[in-house]
Design an enzyme around this catalytic site. Sequence first.
Site, short mmCIF file in Angstrom:
data_model
loop_
_atom_site.label_atom_id
_atom_site.label_comp_id
_atom_site.label_asym_id
_atom_site.label_seq_id
_atom_site.Cartn_x
_atom_site.Cartn_y
_atom_site.Cartn_z
N LYS A 35 53.51 69.47 107.23
CA LYS A 35 54.96 69.92 107.82
C LYS A 35 54.85 70.35 109.16
O LYS A 35 55.33 69.81 109.84
CB LYS A 35 56.37 70.05 106.58
N THR A 36 54.44 71.24 108.71
CA THR A 36 54.80 72.39 110.15
C THR A 36 54.22 72.11 111.32
O THR A 36 54.38 70.74 112.84
CB THR A 36 54.84 73.36 110.30
N ASP A 221 62.26 71.79 111.61
CA ASP A 221 61.85 72.75 110.44
C ASP A 221 62.43 73.41 109.15
O ASP A 221 63.23 73.79 110.09
CB ASP A 221 60.50 73.73 110.83
N GLU A 222 61.95 73.65 107.70
CA GLU A 222 62.63 73.61 107.30
C GLU A 222 63.49 74.04 106.59
O GLU A 222 64.89 74.66 106.19
CB GLU A 222 62.30 75.71 106.82
N GLN A 252 61.12 73.96 97.39
CA GLN A 252 61.11 75.15 98.72
C GLN A 252 62.68 76.36 99.28
O GLN A 252 61.76 76.54 99.86
CB GLN A 252 59.80 75.46 99.16
N ARG A 614 51.51 79.61 99.04
CA ARG A 614 50.88 80.19 99.99
C ARG A 614 49.47 80.76 100.14
O ARG A 614 48.95 80.79 101.00
CB ARG A 614 51.32 81.63 99.88
P1 ATP Z 1 54.88 74.61 103.86
O1 ATP Z 1 55.52 73.66 103.41
O2 ATP Z 1 54.06 75.62 103.31
O3 ATP Z 1 55.32 75.21 104.95
P2 ATP Z 1 53.30 72.47 105.69
O4 ATP Z 1 53.54 71.44 105.16
O5 ATP Z 1 54.44 73.09 106.54
O6 ATP Z 1 53.46 73.80 104.43
P3 ATP Z 1 50.99 73.75 107.14
O7 ATP Z 1 51.31 74.93 107.65
O8 ATP Z 1 51.82 72.48 108.25
O9 ATP Z 1 51.96 72.76 105.69
O10 ATP Z 1 49.82 73.09 107.02
C1 ATP Z 1 49.11 73.81 106.39
C2 ATP Z 1 47.81 73.93 106.20
O11 ATP Z 1 46.72 72.50 106.65
C3 ATP Z 1 47.35 74.44 107.31
O12 ATP Z 1 46.30 75.22 108.23
C4 ATP Z 1 47.02 73.14 108.57
O13 ATP Z 1 46.33 73.36 109.56
C5 ATP Z 1 46.08 72.60 107.80
N1 ATP Z 1 46.33 70.93 107.93
C6 ATP Z 1 47.61 70.12 108.23
N2 ATP Z 1 46.95 69.08 108.25
C7 ATP Z 1 45.88 69.16 108.07
C8 ATP Z 1 44.59 67.52 108.49
N3 ATP Z 1 45.61 66.75 108.44
N4 ATP Z 1 43.75 67.97 108.37
C9 ATP Z 1 43.30 69.11 108.52
N5 ATP Z 1 43.79 70.26 107.98
C10 ATP Z 1 45.63 70.01 108.38
MG MG Z 2 55.85 74.46 107.49
#
Ligand code: ATP
Ligand code: MG
Length: 757
Positions: A35-36, A221-222, A252, A614
Amino acid sequence: MESQDYLSGLNPEQRQAVAHFEGPILVLAGAGSGKTRVLTTRVAHLIHEHGVDPAAILAVTFTNKAAGEMRGRIRRLLGTEPAGMWVGTFHAIGARLLRRHALALGWSPNFSIFDSDQTERELKRVLERLGFPPKKWHPQAVHSAISGAKNQLVDAPAYAATAADAFTRVVAAVYPEYQRSLREQNAFDFDDLLVQPVALFEGQPALLGQYRERFGFLLVDEYQDTNHAQYQFLHLLATAHGNLMVVGDDDQSIYGWRGADIRNILDFEKDFPNARVVRLEQNYRSTARILAAANAVIAQNVKRKGKTLRTVAEPGERLVLVEALDERDEADWIGGEIEARLRPGSRTPRDFVVLYRTNAQSRALEEAFRRRDLPYQIVGGTRFYERREIMDVLAYLRLISNPRDNGAFDRIVNYPRRGIGDTSRTQLLEWAASQGSAPLEAALRADEAPALRGGAASALRGFAALIQRFTALASHLRVGELVEKLLAEIKLVDALRDEGPEGDERIENVRELVAGAHEWDARTDRNELEAGEGQDATALDLFLQKVSLLTDVDRHDPSAQAVTLMTLHNAKGLEFPCVFVSGLEDGLFPLARSFDEPDTLEEERRLFYVGITRGEERVYLTRARSRRRGGEVLSSVRSSFLEPIPRELLEERVTPALQRLRQLGEVRWRSGTPDRFGGFAGERAAVGDVSGVYLDYSEAQEAPRFIKGERVRHPQFGRGVIRELTGLGRELKAVIDFEAYGRKKVVLRYANLQKEL
Ligand code: ATP
Ligand code: MG
């Protein structure tokens, strides 16, 4: 850089979200699904692909750090600084708006930002002024009531209209007075940074119109952790054009206790019926086993949207479930495990994080890490800026920046000592009040005050003149230079040196502050100073703002070669190769107060879900059989949160200390006296060395475990509630309030207590 480069790594759903151009969009997806990453990539895409002016973008991130990362990404992509883009936390963005438009609200642009400590001091003064003893009406409780009201956008008159009991009536009386006193001192509190921008926009439609024009794209975000004020702020800006992207995960949402409203994310599609909804179902962060455990945990919650989250990652190692003797043994085991895995070229200290529910748990961990010489950094806890000497210097700077900051005046008027005693100070304050002027202003004219002694009056005048001189300097000096001049002038280092060895440490801290100010000067571009926040704010104003808006997580340095220790709340959005979630005991995690409240219990469980997710490669879940909490030793039960995790995902271990205890088998009675916590010194020794120690670890420990607050039934006394537990093993005693017999103390070994379900 070509757009293909940054798009090619994304999966089709992510790409869809990144490529989305106009209109509302919700990305609702589980942990680690990107997402981020989607949000930051979309900002770059808007600029790079759609030609959007960076100044038309307002992006809200949860930490200042995430904001910095976003800027960095765009800088690399475009080869230039995204000038004019607003990225930051809600609080930072609110402060920036207020700097520009403070006058419209009746404040001036050099306002102070009161943190919770300053807020509570101010509330204490207001309570005293109104004749409510702060011992009876705790400033903290009043603060939390006012903060809750503000975040619901309930102002003082509206609050008063609903005040129903003694406490809320006190709050209703304090609230408008407190607000008046903030304005008099030209200060905002933290909540005001969210609330006042809403008031500003609502009161000035033309101004709102300008900002709606300017910010064509909003990204948040969040989003699951936004409260009502934040919701309102976004909606005021976004409803007209609807270019709002929110990303988040209802599973979350962990700030309900601070007023966050999970409905904001759940109702997004109602607020924007034409919203595009993107679901990301692929987790990129964790191994399959970690993800399966997290999914099993969160599936227990009833109030959720329900999402799929899968992975193509390796199964990975099983999660390690560790049982320890007590909190020291738990901490020691964690330290040992980390040490055993550190190998040059593979794991380094920064790959590890230890998470806990309450800040108090960090103490045992710190001790264990120090014993092993393991480098660590604590996020949160006692902060640098909360140290006495740092607060003293900051009080000088605050008063220089905002001469109406009375709290700052009070703190330093006689520090370092300049012969202004309590009596003179009170006389001055009374005289100032009678003249309707701020204390610093009154101090400048102290010789006119009839009651003041000549010596005190001239000391006060000297102090006020000094501040005035520095206020003039602050308009053109850089902050580092200003602080150095100030310290030389007030001879602070000499004063600290007089305090002996403790003073030396304080001097070091003050030096660190000076270094920090220089560093800030170097990093802060003059253009940013001039363009960003309006011409009326000085570098010092902005430096102070920066200091008050630093979040705990911003103080985390991910590049430092150290193990991170932090609360679960602070871990949101972060990731680490190896994660320890510690203290998995009923009453601690979940916290005791959540048992009677299904909603709170679900929030605690979401926090556990945040913790597990995490982890990238390894997750450890640890607990202690007994734990010192608030001066007493409580025997503990394994957290009920662990139950839904399928056993095949777990590898169960006990610490060597506990194992030795078990091998000792049946209890051998020993003579000994309970220490003041009701435990036995012998058990303490057992952690390090068992030989020669007789332990009293009876089967009673294996019988049902009880916790404070639990309902029980006694064969003779009937139903009751446990109020206190002391002692260990055979000596475990409970103080119980029985419904029919009142308070009694029973020894559990004899009592045959049953849990009352
Ligand atoms: P959270 O809910 O914990 O905030 P999130 O959904 O925001 O998580 P991110 O932090 O954006 O998730 O991504 C999680 C990890 O996966 C990061 O290390 C990111 O670089 C990696 N990632 C995300 N998308 C891809 C992709 N398409 N290919 C490879 N790695 C990815
Ligand atoms: Mg995130």
